[in-house]
Design a protein around this motif. Structure first.
Motif, PDB file in Angstrom:
ATOM      1  N   THR A 105     -10.772  18.094   2.177  1.00  0.00           N
ATOM      2  CA  THR A 105     -12.205  18.158   2.471  1.00  0.00           C
ATOM      3  C   THR A 105     -12.655  19.541   2.919  1.00  0.00           C
ATOM      4  O   THR A 105     -13.856  19.791   3.042  1.00  0.00           O
ATOM      5  CB  THR A 105     -12.557  17.165   3.594  1.00  0.00           C
ATOM      6  OG1 THR A 105     -11.800  17.499   4.760  1.00  0.00           O
ATOM      7  CG2 THR A 105     -12.239  15.741   3.168  1.00  0.00           C
ATOM      8  N   GLY A 106     -11.706  20.439   3.212  1.00  0.00           N
ATOM      9  CA  GLY A 106     -12.043  21.785   3.661  1.00  0.00           C
ATOM     10  C   GLY A 106     -12.073  21.940   5.165  1.00  0.00           C
ATOM     11  O   GLY A 106     -12.473  22.984   5.672  1.00  0.00           O
ATOM     12  N   ILE A 107     -11.602  20.923   5.919  1.00  0.00           N
ATOM     13  CA  ILE A 107     -11.731  20.962   7.372  1.00  0.00           C
ATOM     14  C   ILE A 107     -10.956  22.124   7.985  1.00  0.00           C
ATOM     15  O   ILE A 107     -11.456  22.826   8.863  1.00  0.00           O
ATOM     16  CB  ILE A 107     -11.301  19.610   7.990  1.00  0.00           C
ATOM     17  CG1 ILE A 107     -11.551  19.583   9.492  1.00  0.00           C
ATOM     18  CG2 ILE A 107      -9.845  19.311   7.693  1.00  0.00           C
ATOM     19  CD1 ILE A 107     -13.004  19.573   9.870  1.00  0.00           C
ATOM     20  N   LEU A 108      -9.711  22.371   7.534  1.00  0.00           N
ATOM     21  CA  LEU A 108      -8.923  23.463   8.104  1.00  0.00           C
ATOM     22  C   LEU A 108      -9.515  24.816   7.719  1.00  0.00           C
ATOM     23  O   LEU A 108      -9.492  25.764   8.509  1.00  0.00           O
ATOM     24  CB  LEU A 108      -7.469  23.374   7.649  1.00  0.00           C
ATOM     25  CG  LEU A 108      -6.712  22.093   7.990  1.00  0.00           C
ATOM     26  CD1 LEU A 108      -5.238  22.224   7.606  1.00  0.00           C
ATOM     27  CD2 LEU A 108      -6.836  21.763   9.472  1.00  0.00           C
ATOM     28  N   SER A 109     -10.039  24.898   6.508  1.00  0.00           N
ATOM     29  CA  SER A 109     -10.687  26.137   6.071  1.00  0.00           C
ATOM     30  C   SER A 109     -11.889  26.468   6.952  1.00  0.00           C
ATOM     31  O   SER A 109     -12.108  27.624   7.328  1.00  0.00           O
ATOM     32  CB  SER A 109     -11.131  26.013   4.609  1.00  0.00           C
ATOM     33  OG  SER A 109     -10.026  25.823   3.752  1.00  0.00           O
ATOM     34  N   MET A 110     -12.665  25.440   7.284  1.00  0.00           N
ATOM     35  CA  MET A 110     -13.844  25.674   8.129  1.00  0.00           C
ATOM     36  C   MET A 110     -13.434  25.990   9.562  1.00  0.00           C
ATOM     37  O   MET A 110     -14.095  26.796  10.234  1.00  0.00           O
ATOM     38  CB  MET A 110     -14.783  24.467   8.050  1.00  0.00           C
ATOM     39  CG  MET A 110     -15.446  24.338   6.680  1.00  0.00           C
ATOM     40  SD  MET A 110     -16.770  23.093   6.581  1.00  0.00           S
ATOM     41  CE  MET A 110     -15.794  21.585   6.559  1.00  0.00           C
ATOM     42  N   PHE A 111     -12.330  25.383  10.067  1.00  0.00           N
ATOM     43  CA  PHE A 111     -11.814  25.784  11.383  1.00  0.00           C
ATOM     44  C   PHE A 111     -11.503  27.278  11.388  1.00  0.00           C
ATOM     45  O   PHE A 111     -11.860  28.012  12.319  1.00  0.00           O
ATOM     46  CB  PHE A 111     -10.531  25.010  11.711  1.00  0.00           C
ATOM     47  CG  PHE A 111     -10.743  23.578  12.134  1.00  0.00           C
ATOM     48  CD1 PHE A 111     -11.948  23.150  12.675  1.00  0.00           C
ATOM     49  CD2 PHE A 111      -9.714  22.645  11.996  1.00  0.00           C
ATOM     50  CE1 PHE A 111     -12.125  21.832  13.077  1.00  0.00           C
ATOM     51  CE2 PHE A 111      -9.886  21.329  12.393  1.00  0.00           C
ATOM     52  CZ  PHE A 111     -11.098  20.916  12.921  1.00  0.00           C
ATOM     53  N   ALA A 112     -10.834  27.736  10.328  1.00  0.00           N
ATOM     54  CA  ALA A 112     -10.436  29.141  10.254  1.00  0.00           C
ATOM     55  C   ALA A 112     -11.644  30.057  10.143  1.00  0.00           C
ATOM     56  O   ALA A 112     -11.694  31.121  10.775  1.00  0.00           O
ATOM     57  CB  ALA A 112      -9.496  29.353   9.068  1.00  0.00           C
ATOM     58  N   ALA A 113     -12.622  29.645   9.357  1.00  0.00           N
ATOM     59  CA  ALA A 113     -13.837  30.458   9.213  1.00  0.00           C
ATOM     60  C   ALA A 113     -14.586  30.554  10.536  1.00  0.00           C
ATOM     61  O   ALA A 113     -15.045  31.633  10.930  1.00  0.00           O
ATOM     62  CB  ALA A 113     -14.737  29.854   8.126  1.00  0.00           C
ATOM     63  N   ARG A 114     -14.693  29.450  11.243  1.00  0.00           N
ATOM     64  CA  ARG A 114     -15.384  29.457  12.530  1.00  0.00           C
ATOM     65  C   ARG A 114     -14.616  30.277  13.573  1.00  0.00           C
ATOM     66  O   ARG A 114     -15.222  30.828  14.508  1.00  0.00           O
ATOM     67  CB  ARG A 114     -15.581  28.030  13.019  1.00  0.00           C
ATOM     68  CG  ARG A 114     -16.354  27.915  14.319  1.00  0.00           C
ATOM     69  CD  ARG A 114     -16.820  26.498  14.572  1.00  0.00           C
ATOM     70  NE  ARG A 114     -17.907  26.114  13.674  1.00  0.00           N
ATOM     71  CZ  ARG A 114     -18.463  24.903  13.635  1.00  0.00           C
ATOM     72  NH1 ARG A 114     -17.998  23.948  14.418  1.00  0.00           N
ATOM     73  NH2 ARG A 114     -19.447  24.638  12.803  1.00  0.00           N
ATOM     74  N   ALA A 115     -13.277  30.381  13.399  1.00  0.00           N
ATOM     75  CA  ALA A 115     -12.476  31.168  14.331  1.00  0.00           C
ATOM     76  C   ALA A 115     -12.568  32.666  14.052  1.00  0.00           C
ATOM     77  O   ALA A 115     -12.017  33.457  14.811  1.00  0.00           O
ATOM     78  CB  ALA A 115     -11.024  30.731  14.270  1.00  0.00           C
ATOM     79  N   GLY A 116     -13.246  33.054  12.985  1.00  0.00           N
ATOM     80  CA  GLY A 116     -13.466  34.477  12.738  1.00  0.00           C
ATOM     81  C   GLY A 116     -12.750  35.045  11.545  1.00  0.00           C
ATOM     82  O   GLY A 116     -12.726  36.278  11.364  1.00  0.00           O
ATOM     83  N   ALA A 117     -12.141  34.210  10.701  1.00  0.00           N
ATOM     84  CA  ALA A 117     -11.461  34.732   9.517  1.00  0.00           C
ATOM     85  C   ALA A 117     -12.449  35.470   8.621  1.00  0.00           C
ATOM     86  O   ALA A 117     -13.585  35.027   8.428  1.00  0.00           O
ATOM     87  CB  ALA A 117     -10.805  33.591   8.746  1.00  0.00           C
ATOM     88  N   ALA A 118     -12.021  36.594   8.075  1.00  0.00           N
ATOM     89  CA  ALA A 118     -12.895  37.372   7.199  1.00  0.00           C
ATOM     90  C   ALA A 118     -13.010  36.726   5.832  1.00  0.00           C
ATOM     91  O   ALA A 118     -14.053  36.790   5.177  1.00  0.00           O
ATOM     92  CB  ALA A 118     -12.368  38.791   7.056  1.00  0.00           C
ATOM     93  N   LYS A 119     -11.920  36.102   5.390  1.00  0.00           N
ATOM     94  CA  LYS A 119     -11.904  35.490   4.069  1.00  0.00           C
ATOM     95  C   LYS A 119     -10.945  34.310   4.101  1.00  0.00           C
ATOM     96  O   LYS A 119      -9.850  34.399   4.657  1.00  0.00           O
ATOM     97  CB  LYS A 119     -11.445  36.506   3.024  1.00  0.00           C
ATOM     98  CG  LYS A 119     -11.455  35.998   1.590  1.00  0.00           C
ATOM     99  CD  LYS A 119     -10.839  37.024   0.634  1.00  0.00           C
ATOM    100  CE  LYS A 119     -11.629  38.322   0.658  1.00  0.00           C
ATOM    101  NZ  LYS A 119     -11.080  39.287  -0.336  1.00  0.00           N
ATOM    102  N   VAL A 120     -11.366  33.192   3.514  1.00  0.00           N
ATOM    103  CA  VAL A 120     -10.508  32.009   3.408  1.00  0.00           C
ATOM    104  C   VAL A 120     -10.436  31.612   1.942  1.00  0.00           C
ATOM    105  O   VAL A 120     -11.461  31.412   1.295  1.00  0.00           O
ATOM    106  CB  VAL A 120     -11.032  30.825   4.244  1.00  0.00           C
ATOM    107  CG1 VAL A 120     -10.090  29.627   4.102  1.00  0.00           C
ATOM    108  CG2 VAL A 120     -11.185  31.215   5.707  1.00  0.00           C
ATOM    109  N   LEU A 121      -9.207  31.516   1.424  1.00  0.00           N
ATOM    110  CA  LEU A 121      -8.966  31.073   0.051  1.00  0.00           C
ATOM    111  C   LEU A 121      -8.440  29.644   0.115  1.00  0.00           C
ATOM    112  O   LEU A 121      -7.368  29.402   0.659  1.00  0.00           O
ATOM    113  CB  LEU A 121      -7.951  31.986  -0.632  1.00  0.00           C
ATOM    114  CG  LEU A 121      -8.184  33.493  -0.490  1.00  0.00           C
ATOM    115  CD1 LEU A 121      -7.071  34.278  -1.159  1.00  0.00           C
ATOM    116  CD2 LEU A 121      -9.542  33.885  -1.052  1.00  0.00           C
TER     117      LEU A 121
END
Length: 624
Positions: free
Chosen positions: A326-342
């Motif tokens: 569903t993208g939940i871990l990707s959104m956790f990483a983005a909210r934590a400040g990741a510049a780019k999530v693949l």
């Protein structure tokens, strides 16, 4: 990350008051998380799997000089060993392996079998000048011969690199066409670019010989690839003709509807062709499976807490999410400040993940890719790989294989994996309810006996919750998996174990589960480190257990995996159950597991148990 639904209660599920009371009664005490290291042997793939890369040097091997299979002679490399065995003892290992078409495991068994024979009768083995192995020999299937006879035996990891290295043998095979020569419309051998070169010195002649051999090997590889591709295409065509075309023919309306929907795709949308036989990925296309996993608070909050509590690890970094769902871990990483999530997934769920990401405003940070991580192309290396890949008994569904491929393909030097380490543990339970449900139920079914229904029913490992108060032994580690270094080859394992009774009671089932750790630097977690929250906080770690717990809020959707005994073992405090645990991927379905437990009871008073039923056993189990 298992979507397999089995019998047993689930966290948050509804039930009657009576069922709820019974459910809660099974969880009144907490489990001690003290780990006891088991005495374990190396598996056929090497228990110290995290050091395989270090085993290979420029010659393809390292460590002690290899020893002859039959006598005490020592040589500099494996090639010399096999040449010696051929000339002196009349046994050509490489030719035998090729003739009998032995796979990797069978070749390991053959080496250890020969060493065992030589060990048992050294004088006879040394004098024998002719050895042979019959096709279908029983020892080639006996896992007992996966155990190394010689510790760090160089031959066990060198023989694969030596197949057909001898130029005479290679030329013979290519000329005769018995293995690699193309047939019919297959590849045609190009004229050698080295065929017209004349040599003037012995060194030039040797160099030319090496170049020709390399050219032959390359051509042989191309032939095998071509043949494999042709065989796969033929298989795919047959399956499609015999199964999927029939489905389309029997459902013309549905087929027409799918066509209409495809024609209505928005401009610019990439339509990804579906793998019609890929049931694993299709099983994760439905929302209910993802809801079940998201409702597992231990699991989801375990990932969230690591990411949010270590934002400096993610800030400005490039993150890869393998099997994003569903993208939940990707959104956790983005909210934590990741510049780019693949974010990569091969299931239809990725289309919903794409909408989830847009809905939450992360489309400029998160890019989604549909496909298999083994095949997909990504624009760059990554600093962090996150993935929730765990299955029942940790390794069911084999998704860790894909995560390790992602690590090797895309992780930048110094990068980390989250989670960074997992550990498979085993204990034993006195709970007989599973035996009642699985076996005794068939003794009286509405007044009828159905004993035949008992056949093989206990071979399927049971996935359900175990009450902590029913645990009667200590806990041992079956397999430690440091994700930064472990190899795919190391995921099959054989481990010796020893469980000690903690009170006078009986054992009705062995119980397996796993623990998970997250570290900031990817370094290994020592075996004596537990999983209690206070201990984790004191060490700056994050993690969670899937073991038996006393409250529903601590349970996970992975539950525990039970290996139920047909007859309970009645034991006393201090008695030991000593044995070996085998875990292998199923040959037909590598996402399934074949499991085996061989054990015997060792009484603390030294009394003989050989005549007592069930005190020694060799049991087969599976997870499908």
């Amino acid at each position: 990350m298992s979507g397999r639904i089995l019998q047993g209660s689930t966290a948050g599920g509804s039930s009657s008051n009576a069922d709820s009371a019974a459910f809660n009664a099974r969880r009144q005490s907490t489990i001690s998380q003290a780990y006891t290291q088991s005495e374990y042997s190396e598996s056929e793939l090497g228990e110290q799997d995290n050091t395989w890369d270090d085993w290979e040097d420029e010659e393809g091997m390292s460590g002690a000089d290899p020893k002859c299979l039959f006598c005490s002679s020592i040589f500099e490399d494996a090639r010399q060993v096999f040449d010696h065995c051929t000339k002196v003892h009349g046994f050509d290992f490489l030719k035998t392996r090729h003739t009998l078409k032995l796979d990797f495991y069978q070749s390991i068994r053959l080496i250890n079998y020969l060493r065992r024979q030589a060990e048992q009768a050294p004088l006879e083995a040394e004098k024998t000048t002719s050895w042979s192995v019959a096709a279908g020999a029983e020892f080639l299937q006996d896992d007992e011969y996966l155990r190394p006879v010689i510790e760090d035996d160089s031959l066990l990891f060198a023989f694969e690199d030596l197949d057909f290295e001898d130029s005479g043998e290679q030329d013979r095979i290519l000329e005769e066409g018995d293995v690699l020569m193309p047939q019919g419309d297959a590849l045609k051998r190009p004229e050698s670019q080295w065929s017209k070169i004349e040599t003037k010195t012995e060194l030039e002649a040797q160099l030319l010989k090496e170049l020709r051999l390399a050219e032959e090997k390359l051509f042989a590889a191309e032939v095998q690839l071509s043949q494999t591709e042709a065989q796969f295409e033929e298989y795919r065509t047959r399956v499609k003709a015999s199964f999927f075309d029939n489905l389309v023919a029997s459902a013309p309306e549905q087929s027409s509807l799918a066509k209409d929907e495809a024609e209505e795709e928005e401009p610019g949308t990439v339509v990804v062709p579906q793998d019609e036989g890929n049931y694993y990925f299709n099983s994760y296309a439905h929302s209910d499976i993802h809801q079940q996993m998201l409702n597992d608070r231990v699991r989801t909050e375990g990932y969230r807490d690591f990411i949010y509590e270590n934002k400096d690890v993610f800030k400005g970094k490039t993150v890869l999410d393998v099997g994003c769902g569903t993208g939940i871990l990707s959104m956790f990483a983005a909210r934590a400040g990741a510049a780019k999530v693949l974010s990569v997934d091969n299931s239809d769920i990725i289309e919903k993940a794409r909408k989830n990401i847009v809905e939450n405003g992360f489309q400029d940070i998160i890019t989604l890719y549909r496909g298999k991580i083994e095949e997909i192309k990504l624009p760059c290396k990554v600093d962090v790989i996150i993935s929730e890949w765990m299955g029942y008994f940790l390794l069911y569904e084999a998704m860790l294989d894909s995560v390790l491929v992602a690590r090797d393909r895309f992780l930048a030097p110094g990068g980390i994996l989250a989670p960074s380490q997992t550990r498979i543990l085993m204990t034993a339970s006195s709970d007989e309810s599973f035996l009642e449900d699985s076996i005794h139920y068939w003794n009286d079914v509405y007044g009828f006996k159905m004993s035949t229904m008992k056949d093989n029913v206990l071979q399927e490992a049971v996935v359900d919750f175990v009450s902590p108060e029913t645990l009667v032994t200590d806990t041992v580690c079956l397999k430690d998996l440091p994700h930064q270094t472990i190899t795919v080859a190391g995921l099959d394992f054989i481990t010796d174990f020893e469980l000690t009774m903690q009170r006078d009671d009986h054992i009705s089932a062995f119980v397996g589960y796993f623990d998970t750790w997250f570290t900031r630097d990817g370094k290994d977690v020592p075996l004596d480190v537990g999983i209690e929250k206070k201990e984790l906080q004191s060490l700056g770690l994050n993690g969670f257990t899937t073991g038996p717990v006393h409250t529903r809020s601590e349970e996970t959707h992975w539950k525990q995996t039970m290996f139920v005994l047909e007859k309970a073992l009645v034991l006393q405090k201090g008695d030991k159950v000593k044995g070996t645990f085998y875990c292998h991927k199923n040959h037909m379905n590598p996402r399934a597991l074949d499991l085996r437990i061989v054990y015997e009871v060792i009484k603390k008073d030294g009394s003989d148990v050989s005549a007592q039923d069930g005190m020694k056993a060799d049991l087969q189990f599976y997870l499908r």
